[in-house]
Design a protein around this motif. Structure first.
Motif, mmCIF file in Angstrom:
data_model
loop_
_atom_site.group_PDB
_atom_site.id
_atom_site.type_symbol
_atom_site.label_atom_id
_atom_site.label_comp_id
_atom_site.label_asym_id
_atom_site.label_seq_id
_atom_site.Cartn_x
_atom_site.Cartn_y
_atom_site.Cartn_z
ATOM 1 N N UNK A 358 0.791 -1.364 -0.060
ATOM 2 C CA UNK A 358 -0.029 0.044 -0.053
ATOM 3 C C UNK A 358 0.845 1.310 -0.087
ATOM 4 N N UNK A 359 0.422 2.461 -0.791
ATOM 5 C CA UNK A 359 1.068 3.394 -0.768
ATOM 6 C C UNK A 359 1.036 4.265 0.687
ATOM 7 N N UNK A 360 -0.017 4.094 1.340
ATOM 8 C CA UNK A 360 -0.406 4.737 2.450
ATOM 9 C C UNK A 360 -1.159 3.964 3.529
ATOM 10 N N UNK A 361 -0.739 3.980 4.822
ATOM 11 C CA UNK A 361 -1.666 2.979 5.820
ATOM 12 C C UNK A 361 -2.754 3.472 6.278
ATOM 13 N N UNK A 362 -3.192 4.898 5.700
ATOM 14 C CA UNK A 362 -4.445 5.355 6.373
ATOM 15 C C UNK A 362 -5.657 4.856 5.462
ATOM 16 N N UNK A 363 -5.724 5.075 4.282
ATOM 17 C CA UNK A 363 -6.958 4.735 3.383
ATOM 18 C C UNK A 363 -7.861 5.724 3.594
ATOM 19 N N UNK A 384 -1.650 -0.339 11.994
ATOM 20 C CA UNK A 384 -1.987 -0.753 10.820
ATOM 21 C C UNK A 384 -0.895 0.006 9.904
ATOM 22 N N UNK A 385 -0.395 -0.900 8.841
ATOM 23 C CA UNK A 385 0.701 -0.111 8.006
ATOM 24 C C UNK A 385 1.294 -1.380 7.008
ATOM 25 N N UNK A 393 0.035 -5.096 7.164
ATOM 26 C CA UNK A 393 -0.446 -5.730 8.595
ATOM 27 C C UNK A 393 -1.457 -4.938 9.349
ATOM 28 N N UNK A 394 -2.408 -5.635 9.889
ATOM 29 C CA UNK A 394 -3.309 -4.969 10.813
ATOM 30 C C UNK A 394 -3.017 -5.654 12.161
#
Length: 400
Positions: A358-363, A384-385, A393-394
């Protein structure tokens, strides 16, 4: 009774005027003169405005009482209007004003009593009227200087009457203020209760909204993947296609059941008393994702134990949302590992995949933020990241 009187001040003023007027008529044995009756009517009329302007009542009552004394008459029940006026000023007017009027009344009564005592001690003549109605126990002796004691005893009686009227009005004022404070406090508490109830409704609707998001997002993601698998296998292996469609039907029915339960709670309808999902339903959830074509490894470390209902539901929703994110964002070749670690007083949940980094862990949306909020409400920790190599991974730790 008192509440009714306070709510009808005009009726109280009229009744007080009639009562004092009748008492004055009954006590007036000797002919008092037209001037005396006219001034008495003015004093009685001032009672009708004592709630709106008590200063007028006190000023009029005091002036009429002095005129009655100057006319050579003794004090009558109508002269109580001055005391009622002072009471009203102390109860509804300014405290400084009422104290000033009390001092002025004491000064005038003292000056008149001193004048009367000095006049009575000189040669016989028409004496000014003495304030004897306030001091009925004084001995009557027309030949001795006891007259002077009687006059000053009248001043003491008038001073005491003025002070008592002022204190009574001040006490009424304090009681009214305390009652107003209590009423305001009760109104504030009622508003606070309504606000808390409204906030509770908003919080519950927010919770239900997150539940709906988790249920719908997961069910639709699984159903889409299962339908795509069925479509791909339709010609080559029809039996696998039939199994995939059966899984679509089962997933849809489960989702509809949960949605019906949540909407029933939201609308106040009779809810479906199906137990809320928990950790015991995770194997079924994992099987649904596997049937959609995503490999899932489910591991349990430690000794499983019954969890509190809030923690149990949160664990299920966290895993469900994490799997939904994998299906939506990790790509078709991703695999998932779920680890449930039962520790002393805590439950750690870890969901990791090896899909596209993922480019960013926030979404965006309710996904990660919804999971974070669930964990924070329960006093846990949430991370989460993206992983170091690839995937996401969460990790959540819940007190149990």
């Amino acid at each position: 009774m008192l509440a009714n009187l306070r709510s009808h001040p005009k009726a109280v003023d009229i009744g007080l005027t009639v009562l004092i007027g009748l008492s004055t008529v009954v006590s007036a044995d000797d002919p008092e003169g037209l001037e005396w009756w006219l001034t008495s009517l003015v004093a009685l009329a001032s009672l009708l405005v004592r709630h709106r302007n008590p200063l007028i009542t006190f000023s009029t009552g005091s002036a009429v009482s002095l005129l009655h004394l100057a006319m050579g008459n003794d004090l009558r029940p109508v002269d109580v209007v001055a005391l009622i006026g002072l009471f009203s000023v102390a109860a509804w007017g300014s405290r400084r004003l009422s104290l000033t009027l009390l001092a002025a009344g004491l000064l005038v009564a003292g000056a008149w009593s001193f004048h009367a005592s000095q006049t009575n001690s000189r040669e016989p003549g028409p004496p000014p009227p003495r304030i004897i109605i306030i001091d009925p126990l004084a001995p009557f002796d027309a030949e001795t200087d006891a007259r002077q004691v009687q006059d000053w005893g009248g001043f003491a009686g008038i001073g005491l009457s003025l002070t008592v009227a002022w204190l009574a009005g001040l006490n009424t004022r304090q009681r009214r203020i305390r009652l107003s404070v209590l009423e305001q406090r009760a109104a504030d508490l009622e508003r606070e209760r309504d606000t808390q109830a409204a906030l509770a409704v908003v919080a519950e609707r927010g919770r239900i909204s997150r539940e709906l998001h988790d249920v719908v997002a997961h069910a639709l993601s699984v159903m889409v993947l299962q339908a795509q698998g069925a479509q791909a296998e339709l010609e080559r292996r029809p039996e696998r296609s039939r199994e995939a469609m059966d899984a679509v039907v089962g997933t849809g029915r489960t989702a509809l059941s949960e949605i019906r339960r949540l909407l029933g709670a939201l609308g106040g309808d009779e809810p479906d008393w199906e137990p809320q999902p928990g950790a015991e339903r995770l194997p079924r959830l994992v099987a649904d994702v596997r049937s959609a074509g995503t490999p899932v490894e489910f591991l349990v470390e430690g000794e499983p134990r019954p969890l509190p209902s809030t923690v149990d539901l949160a664990a299920y929703r966290i895993v469900q949302e994490a799997l939904t994110n994998v299906l939506k964002h990790a790509g078709p070749d991703a695999s998932v590992t779920i680890v449930m670690r039962y520790g002393p007083g805590s439950l750690e949940i870890e969901v990791s995949d090896d899909g596209v980094r993922a480019a960013s862990p926030s979404g965006t949306g309710h996904g990660l933020e919804g999971m974070r909020e669930r964990v924070n409400v329960l006093g846990g920790t949430f991370e989460a990241g993206p992983r170091a190599d690839r995937g996401f991974t969460v990790r959540a730790t819940l007190p149990s």
